[in-house]
Design a protein around this motif. Sequence first.
Motif, short mmCIF file in Angstrom:
data_model
loop_
_atom_site.label_atom_id
_atom_site.label_comp_id
_atom_site.label_asym_id
_atom_site.label_seq_id
_atom_site.Cartn_x
_atom_site.Cartn_y
_atom_site.Cartn_z
N ILE A 267 1.01 -1.44 0.06
CA ILE A 267 -0.21 0.04 0.20
C ILE A 267 0.95 1.35 0.17
O ILE A 267 0.53 2.10 -0.59
N ARG A 268 1.96 1.21 0.94
CA ARG A 268 2.98 2.45 0.71
C ARG A 268 3.55 2.46 -0.58
O ARG A 268 3.64 3.75 -0.97
N GLU A 269 3.79 1.49 -1.16
CA GLU A 269 4.17 1.57 -2.65
C GLU A 269 3.25 2.22 -3.52
O GLU A 269 3.53 3.03 -4.44
N CYS A 270 2.10 1.68 -3.52
CA CYS A 270 1.01 2.39 -4.33
C CYS A 270 0.62 3.80 -4.02
O CYS A 270 0.28 4.46 -4.89
N THR A 271 0.69 4.36 -2.90
CA THR A 271 0.53 5.67 -2.34
C THR A 271 1.67 6.44 -2.35
O THR A 271 1.47 7.79 -2.00
N ALA A 272 2.68 6.00 -2.99
CA ALA A 272 4.11 6.97 -2.83
C ALA A 272 3.62 8.21 -3.90
O ALA A 272 4.24 9.12 -3.17
N PRO A 273 3.28 8.03 -4.94
CA PRO A 273 2.93 9.45 -5.61
C PRO A 273 1.95 10.24 -4.94
O PRO A 273 2.09 11.56 -5.21
N TYR A 274 1.33 9.98 -3.96
CA TYR A 274 0.36 10.81 -3.33
C TYR A 274 0.92 11.05 -1.94
O TYR A 274 -0.11 10.92 -0.77
N GLU A 275 2.00 11.00 -1.51
CA GLU A 275 2.50 11.07 -0.32
C GLU A 275 2.19 12.47 0.45
O GLU A 275 1.78 12.37 1.70
N ASP A 276 2.09 13.47 -0.45
CA ASP A 276 1.83 14.93 0.00
C ASP A 276 0.25 14.73 0.64
O ASP A 276 0.00 15.26 1.66
N ILE B 252 -7.39 11.32 12.30
CA ILE B 252 -6.99 10.61 11.22
C ILE B 252 -5.58 10.15 11.30
O ILE B 252 -4.63 10.97 11.41
N ASN B 253 -5.06 8.93 11.33
CA ASN B 253 -3.80 8.63 11.04
C ASN B 253 -3.59 7.92 9.56
O ASN B 253 -4.28 8.42 8.81
N ARG B 254 -2.09 7.43 9.42
CA ARG B 254 -1.90 7.11 8.11
C ARG B 254 -2.72 6.02 7.60
O ARG B 254 -3.13 6.20 6.36
N TYR B 255 -3.24 4.93 8.45
CA TYR B 255 -4.02 4.03 8.02
C TYR B 255 -5.33 4.55 7.47
O TYR B 255 -5.54 4.14 6.25
N THR B 256 -5.90 5.42 8.26
CA THR B 256 -7.08 5.95 7.80
C THR B 256 -7.06 6.81 6.61
O THR B 256 -7.94 6.87 5.67
N ALA B 257 -6.03 7.69 6.66
CA ALA B 257 -5.49 8.37 5.51
C ALA B 257 -5.50 7.41 3.96
O ALA B 257 -6.07 7.94 3.01
N GLU B 258 -5.13 6.56 4.23
CA GLU B 258 -4.77 5.54 2.84
C GLU B 258 -6.16 5.11 2.67
O GLU B 258 -6.39 4.85 1.34
N LEU C 151 -8.03 7.95 0.71
CA LEU C 151 -7.44 7.98 -0.80
C LEU C 151 -7.80 6.81 -1.56
O LEU C 151 -8.38 7.20 -2.78
N ALA C 152 -7.86 5.92 -1.07
CA ALA C 152 -8.43 4.66 -1.92
C ALA C 152 -9.64 4.68 -2.13
O ALA C 152 -10.07 4.43 -3.37
N GLU C 153 -10.73 4.98 -1.32
CA GLU C 153 -12.08 5.27 -1.46
C GLU C 153 -12.49 6.49 -2.40
O GLU C 153 -13.40 6.39 -3.31
N ILE C 154 -11.87 7.59 -2.15
CA ILE C 154 -12.31 8.83 -2.79
C ILE C 154 -11.73 9.17 -4.17
O ILE C 154 -11.97 9.62 -5.14
N GLY C 155 -10.40 9.03 -3.92
CA GLY C 155 -9.31 9.40 -5.10
C GLY C 155 -8.49 10.20 -4.84
O GLY C 155 -8.54 10.94 -3.59
N PRO C 156 -7.32 10.59 -5.55
CA PRO C 156 -6.63 11.58 -5.34
C PRO C 156 -7.18 13.12 -5.45
O PRO C 156 -6.45 14.20 -4.93
N ASN C 157 -8.28 13.35 -6.16
CA ASN C 157 -8.95 14.52 -6.34
C ASN C 157 -10.39 14.31 -5.89
O ASN C 157 -10.91 13.33 -6.20
N VAL C 158 -11.18 15.05 -5.83
CA VAL C 158 -12.52 15.28 -5.42
C VAL C 158 -13.31 15.95 -6.46
O VAL C 158 -14.49 16.29 -6.06
#
Length: 332
Positions: free
Chosen positions: A241-250, A261-267, A270-277
Amino acid sequence: MEVMFAICAGLDVHKKSIVACVLVSNSQSGVQRHIKTFQTTLAGLEALAQWLSGLGVTHVAMESTGVYWKPVFNVLAPDFEVWIVNARDLQQVPGRKTDVKDAEWIAQLMRHGLLKRSFIPDVEQRDLRDLTRYRTRLVGERSSASNRLQKILEDANIKLSSVATDIQGVSARLMIKALIAGETDGAELANLAKGRLRQKLPELEAALVGRVRPHHCFMLHEVLYHLDELNECLEVLNARIRECTAPYEDIIQRLDAIPGINRYTAEVILAEIGPNVTTFPTAKHLASWACLCPGNNISANKRRSGKTRRGQNWLRAALVEAAWAASRTKDT
């Protein structure tokens, strides 16, 4: 009723077969219906795509039936605009329930613009969803295994959880492994404590005296082995998951800065909504899609119910957990 799509198709999807109905508007003969059944194998889906293309279809609608829509979507999406529709929006007229009628009904609703398409993210986000949802399942399974471990200890009259906060911690695991090996002396078991837990040696000694039978030893061994397997699987998943979310680390870091919200919830977010809304016009639309806004059921000027809708359990559960965590956070 106004026609929105002159040529469109409705698919009634099943595990082994698909019934397709194409409606073609013709100024001379009205509406022409073309109905055909295909298999859900890759060859059958490719034949379906060729048949739809030959009839000039551009828009296809189908019900979101479990996971059976996914292989159909994967084949058709590159060449057609595919609408995945909530089953709630496809209620059929009573007494007209056949596969052909279902496909025709979906096509009719599509033709007149009476359907609302579901949000289907791109393939990268769908892959990330698979990873985070599988991790959520494994975390729940680990919690169940931990509770099972606690029940076995209680059945053996071992009150370890009354003294140690975490029965999966280093000290607790050493004691449980000693119990499995046949150690029954409370003082010897308590002496395995590490760190701050050594301040509770008298309580530990009393808590670790029980009636441990061979059955308990066997069950404790199996549950610990299962927990170790789950922990290893979660480590591998977290790395992926860290590998897949690397482009969206910001984005992850900005979400992580929100109270609750911790990193687990943030991931998960990101997975459910996407990198933009941008898919959602407003925050209210997003809250409605996540099923976290009040319901709207008013009749005769009286509000009958305000309960939230069911659905989107993955994002909903993560945000509810974050809200509870935020409510217990101080000085934020």
